[in-house]
Scaffold this motif. Structure first.
Motif, short mmCIF file in Angstrom:
data_model
loop_
_atom_site.label_atom_id
_atom_site.label_comp_id
_atom_site.label_asym_id
_atom_site.label_seq_id
_atom_site.Cartn_x
_atom_site.Cartn_y
_atom_site.Cartn_z
N ASN A 35 0.78 -1.04 0.12
CA ASN A 35 0.12 -0.04 -0.04
C ASN A 35 0.80 1.47 -0.03
N LYS A 38 -0.31 3.97 -2.36
CA LYS A 38 -1.68 4.62 -2.26
C LYS A 38 -1.68 5.13 -0.91
N ASP A 39 -0.89 4.64 -0.02
CA ASP A 39 -1.07 5.36 1.54
C ASP A 39 0.51 5.71 1.77
N ASP A 233 -13.11 0.96 -3.93
CA ASP A 233 -11.94 1.11 -3.18
C ASP A 233 -10.99 2.09 -3.98
N ARG A 276 -11.18 6.70 5.01
CA ARG A 276 -10.03 6.28 4.12
C ARG A 276 -10.31 5.10 3.34
N PHE A 277 -11.58 4.26 3.72
CA PHE A 277 -11.36 3.30 2.84
C PHE A 277 -12.89 2.82 2.68
N THR A 280 -16.42 -2.41 4.34
CA THR A 280 -15.78 -3.87 4.47
C THR A 280 -16.77 -4.99 3.95
N SER A 339 -6.50 1.54 7.56
CA SER A 339 -6.89 1.19 6.18
C SER A 339 -7.45 -0.22 6.03
N SER A 340 -7.79 -0.70 4.94
CA SER A 340 -8.32 -1.74 4.88
C SER A 340 -7.46 -2.74 3.67
N THR A 341 -7.68 -3.92 3.44
CA THR A 341 -7.00 -4.76 2.63
C THR A 341 -7.85 -5.37 1.51
#
Length: 446
Positions: A35, A38-39, A233, A276-277, A280, A339-341
């Motif tokens: 990431n 992106k981050d 996303d 931020r995401f 989910t 964040s997430s994945t």
């Protein structure tokens, strides 16, 4: 001791925990490798001092209720430990071997929690850890459950002891069950109790700690179907401001935040910026993007926390809308990354992770039992309930375990009869029962 870094992650594996063993887990446990583009605020060279890893729906329900999760837990423990140690080694000067050691692992039915510590920075600084488990479904059954790990950490050179408590839980599903989720949270407050063998020490509840991290599939959804603009996303080509504005409108409809503002749950806990995401849940298995039309999307997978050094104004009803104020005392626990994945696709949930940075200690508590504790619940929340007695908890846990096995083992037999297919197994079981009934009818009539 320098500031302490804690990596926290939660993932509902959608009953596919055994498949996770063969997946590329770096995006889940080492998001910096995936990431950074992106981050950019996530430091490339970060090597956390502690890892807290929570999963829910670890494996199919019949296996979990039957108590057959041990092989999957053992395999994942080894895989995670190896991955973390290899990453730390790759970032060390001259590739000096590094190691993460398992501090504690606990599970209840399909809910599991691991805590790992980096030997280089934490060796000799950990006190005796403890665990607690609780079945949250009817009769104490564990298909909804909570587990906890408590770890004393010496953060100063000679003292500065603090208590870290991690709680992983899976609460009631479905949009309508907000009151039920709230009740299960209160059950955790009263009944997820850490007992001790020390005759001079009393059992402790989850808020009797210096730092509390509360994670899991909390199952709080959005109050209404959100606009499609916020369900993507984020990609580098996206207009981040437009995306975050759409998500901010969705956060206003988040039922967890609503219940928290009204003083019904999670008093004294805060979290990172959900904009931020993307939500989910409920994602499409096998796809990075997209949502199932069967459910209202939501940020069901959450990480909330509190530190004894956090200023009280962070937990007011207004601050829940702005969880990361621009100005905060230097003693405040900082959210370095949140964040997430989305790249993990074996489940209808996406993992969520947070990197927390705890400032250097400014106290000198000489022993764990003298460690600073979190304050009482904020004034707009009800006082936290007292601990349930040990005798009541023992009976409740025994009943829950018996019910789990009564359901789990016959269910396993049904699946086994069907060669892994539950519907086929039910048909085979019904056929055998019919033959058995005809046989005994003939015996008695003769």
């Amino acid at each position: 001791m320098a500031p302490l870094t804690v990596f926290v992650t939660t993932w509902n594996t959608g009953l596919q925990g055994s498949k996770a063993q063969s997946q590329d887990l770096t995006g889940w446990l080492l998001p910096v490798l995936h990431n950074t583009a992106k981050d950019p605020e996530l430091p490339e060279g970060i090597v956390p001092d502690l890892y807290a890893i929570g999963v829910q729906e670890l494996l199919p329900v019949h296996l979990a209720l039957a108590g057959l999760s041990r092989p999957v837990l053992a395999a994942l423990t080894n895989r995670i430990q190896s991955l973390l140690s290899a990453h730390a080694t790759s970032l060390s000067p001259n590739k000096t071997p590094e190691k993460y050691s398992l501090v504690q692992r606990t599970s209840h039915v399909g809910v599991a929690l691991w805590v790992f510590a980096r030997d280089k920075t934490m060796e000799g600084r950990l006190g005796k850890s403890g665990t607690a488990t609780l079945g949250l479904w009817y009769g104490g059954m564990g298909n909804k459950a909570a587990v906890g790990v408590r770890v004393p950490v010496r953060r100063g050179k000679d003292g500065g002891w603090e208590i870290f408590t991690f709680v992983n839980t899976h609460l009631e599903a479905h949009d309508k069950n907000v009151p039920r989720r709230n009740a299960q949270y209160r059950d955790i407050l009263s009944s997820l109790v850490f007992n001790t063998t020390d005759p001079l020490a009393s059992p402790t509840q989850i808020f009797e700690t210096s730092h509390l991290v509360f994670l899991g599939d909390l199952n709080y959804r959005l109050a209404k179907t959100p606009p499609a603009a916020g369900l993507r996303d984020g990609k580098e080509s996206d207009d981040v401001l437009i995306l975050e504005k759409a998500r901010a409108e969705m956060v206003d409809n988040d039922t967890l935040r609503r219940e928290q503002r009204e003083g019904r749950v999670f008093g004294g806990l805060r979290e990172g910026d959900l904009t931020r995401f993307a939500p989910t849940y409920k994602r499409i298995v096998g796809q990075v993007e997209g949502y199932s039309k069967k459910r209202i999307p939501g940020w069901t997978d959450r990480i909330l926390f509190a530190s004894h050094t956090d200023p009280p104004h962070l937990f007011s009803p207004q601050s829940t809308l702005d969880p990361i104020p621009a100005q905060a005392p230097h003693s405040t626990t900082a959210i370095v990354h949140f964040s997430s994945t989305p790249e993990l696709t074996i489940s209808d949930h996406k993992p969520v992770h947070a990197v927390l940075s705890l400032p250097e200690v400014e106290h000198s508590a000489p022993a764990p039992h003298l460690a600073p504790l979190l304050p009482p619940a904020p004034s707009h929340h009800s006082p936290r309930p007292p601990a349930t007695s040990r005798e009541v908890l023992l009976v409740y846990k025994l009943l829950g375990t018996i019910l789990d096995r009564i359901v789990g083992w016959p269910w396993c037999l049904v699946v086994l009869l069907g060669g892994g297919n539950e519907r086929t197994g039910m048909g085979v079981g019904a056929f055998l029962a019919m033959i058995w009934g005809v046989y005994w009818t003939g015996v008695w009539s003769a």
